[in-house]
Design an enzyme around this catalytic site. Structure first.
Site, PDB file in Angstrom:
ATOM      1  N   SER A 196      29.093  -6.027  29.679  1.00  0.00           N
ATOM      2  CA  SER A 196      29.830  -7.244  30.008  1.00  0.00           C
ATOM      3  C   SER A 196      30.859  -6.924  31.078  1.00  0.00           C
ATOM      4  CB  SER A 196      30.542  -7.782  28.766  1.00  0.00           C
ATOM      5  OG  SER A 196      31.561  -8.665  29.178  1.00  0.00           O
ATOM      6  N   HIS A 255      25.849  -8.887  31.539  1.00  0.00           N
ATOM      7  CA  HIS A 255      26.374 -10.031  30.800  1.00  0.00           C
ATOM      8  C   HIS A 255      27.604 -10.563  31.537  1.00  0.00           C
ATOM      9  CE1 HIS A 255      27.004 -12.357  27.066  1.00  0.00           C
ATOM     10  NE2 HIS A 255      28.300 -12.119  27.241  1.00  0.00           N
ATOM     11  N   MET A 309      28.173 -14.493  18.217  1.00  0.00           N
ATOM     12  CA  MET A 309      29.506 -13.939  18.466  1.00  0.00           C
ATOM     13  C   MET A 309      29.962 -13.162  17.227  1.00  0.00           C
ATOM     14  SD  MET A 309      30.278 -14.808  21.537  1.00  0.00           S
ATOM     15  CE  MET A 309      31.786 -13.842  21.443  1.00  0.00           C
ATOM     16  N   HIS A 353      27.021 -16.213  30.038  1.00  0.00           N
ATOM     17  CA  HIS A 353      27.556 -16.756  28.791  1.00  0.00           C
ATOM     18  C   HIS A 353      28.622 -17.793  29.138  1.00  0.00           C
ATOM     19  CE1 HIS A 353      29.850 -15.600  24.805  1.00  0.00           C
ATOM     20  NE2 HIS A 353      29.454 -16.847  24.826  1.00  0.00           N
ATOM     21  N   ASP A 406      30.655 -13.304  31.558  1.00  0.00           N
ATOM     22  CA  ASP A 406      31.441 -14.179  30.687  1.00  0.00           C
ATOM     23  C   ASP A 406      32.208 -15.203  31.508  1.00  0.00           C
ATOM     24  OD1 ASP A 406      30.987 -13.164  27.969  1.00  0.00           O
ATOM     25  OD2 ASP A 406      31.795 -11.300  28.788  1.00  0.00           O
ATOM     26  N   ASP A 449      27.419 -10.154  20.511  1.00  0.00           N
ATOM     27  CA  ASP A 449      28.488 -10.100  21.515  1.00  0.00           C
ATOM     28  C   ASP A 449      29.848 -10.003  20.829  1.00  0.00           C
ATOM     29  OD1 ASP A 449      29.988 -10.288  23.798  1.00  0.00           O
ATOM     30  OD2 ASP A 449      29.443 -12.368  24.264  1.00  0.00           O
ATOM     31  N   MET A 470      34.616 -18.348  31.515  1.00  0.00           N
ATOM     32  CA  MET A 470      35.606 -18.987  30.626  1.00  0.00           C
ATOM     33  C   MET A 470      36.441 -19.984  31.430  1.00  0.00           C
ATOM     34  SD  MET A 470      36.945 -15.719  28.472  1.00  0.00           S
ATOM     35  CE  MET A 470      35.846 -14.394  27.931  1.00  0.00           C
ATOM     36  N   MET A 483      31.343 -20.040  28.278  1.00  0.00           N
ATOM     37  CA  MET A 483      32.368 -20.438  27.297  1.00  0.00           C
ATOM     38  C   MET A 483      33.198 -21.531  27.957  1.00  0.00           C
ATOM     39  SD  MET A 483      33.175 -16.634  25.900  1.00  0.00           S
ATOM     40  CE  MET A 483      32.439 -15.890  27.334  1.00  0.00           C
TER      41      MET A 483
END
Ligand code: DX5
Ligand code: ZN
Length: 251
Positions: free
Chosen positions: A15, A40, A158, A73, A42, A196, A44, A75
């Site tokens: 990540s 990966h 998660m 991913h 992330d 994750d 956000m 979020m």
């Protein structure tokens, strides 16, 4: 999946959240050399989670820096409006959160949530992008999986509260990893189970034993100077073999 296939076998997915953003291309190269095949990412938005990272422009730059599979991913509270920008930027798979689509009290899918999921799945399929579904620790995945499991490429469990790297692994999530893996086997569904949060040499084996075949690791990779050793140690901890063979490890 119409586009690129998710690499099979046991995979450690570094990540980038824990990488040095001042030299991302270099950071990515170190995990490529370490044998990673999935990266990966992330995303956000400061609303779905109390942290902000990056959006499509950075994904585009990452795409230009690597051929690794980009496991993205999301979020974010309103994923539907952002599917196309992320796909056009080069994401290979987008994971949406069940809670952002719509859950009833107790975590099961609302009808509106299922409607949004179907809309996202159709749109991603048309663009040749994979689709994943993720669950916060408080959301029970079973009702969702029963309804939409057949359409998924990835189930992302998660094992920390989403938002930050470096948190402690929640062992109480292991049974749901096992149930999701078993369900895919029983029904003949194609999704992989990804874990994750808090993956380390101490926790990787339990994830593998529960059926997960993609382990996201942020701090356990990027906080180590020697990325080759970090990735090898995680693979060895998970499935007993440190080196990468065709299609990954321990399928
Ligand atoms: C947290 C992110 C994770 C994070 C994991 O919300 O989804 O991908 O980078 O970090 P570690 O591996 O350090 O727990
Ligand atoms: Zn993540």
């Amino acid at each position: 999946m119409a586009g690129r296939d998710l690499p099979s076998g046991m995979q450690i997915a570094p990540s980038l959240l824990s990488a040095n953003f001042g030299c991302l291309a270099e950071e990515i190269r170190t995990v490529e050399v370490g044998g990673a095949r999935i990266l990966h990412l992330d995303v956000m938005d400061g609303h779905f989670v109390p942290n902000i990272t990056f959006g499509p422009p950075l994904v585009r730059s990452i795409r230009q820096a690597t051929d690794l599979f980009l496991d993205t991913h999301l979020m974010i509270s309103h994923p539907l409006g952002f599917l196309e920008p992320f796909v056009r930027s080069g994401a290979d798979l987008l994971t949406l959160h069940a809670e952002a689509l719509g859950c009833e009290d107790g975590g099961g899918p609302s009808e509106a949530g299922i409607g949004r999921f179907n809309e996202a799945a159709a749109s991603l399929r048309a663009m040749g992008c994979g689709i994943g579904l993720s669950f916060r620790p408080a959301t029970h995945p079973n009702g969702w999986l029963q309804r939409v499991g057949e359409q998924l490429d990835l189930v992302l469990m998660m094992t920390v509260e989403p938002g930050f790297g470096g948190q402690a692994f929640m062992g109480a999530m292991l049974p749901r990893i096992q149930v999701a893996s078993q369900l895919a086997k029983e029904r003949g569904w194609g999704y992989q189970v990804e874990v994750d949060g808090g993956v380390s040499v101490e926790t990787a084996r339990a994830c593998f034993n529960a059926g997960a075949r993609i382990l996201v690791a942020g701090s356990a990779v990027f906080d180590c100077e020697d990325r080759i050793a970090a990735l090898g140690n995680l693979r060895k901890a998970a499935c007993g073999r440190a080196c990468v063979t065709n299609g990954g490890l321990g399928a």
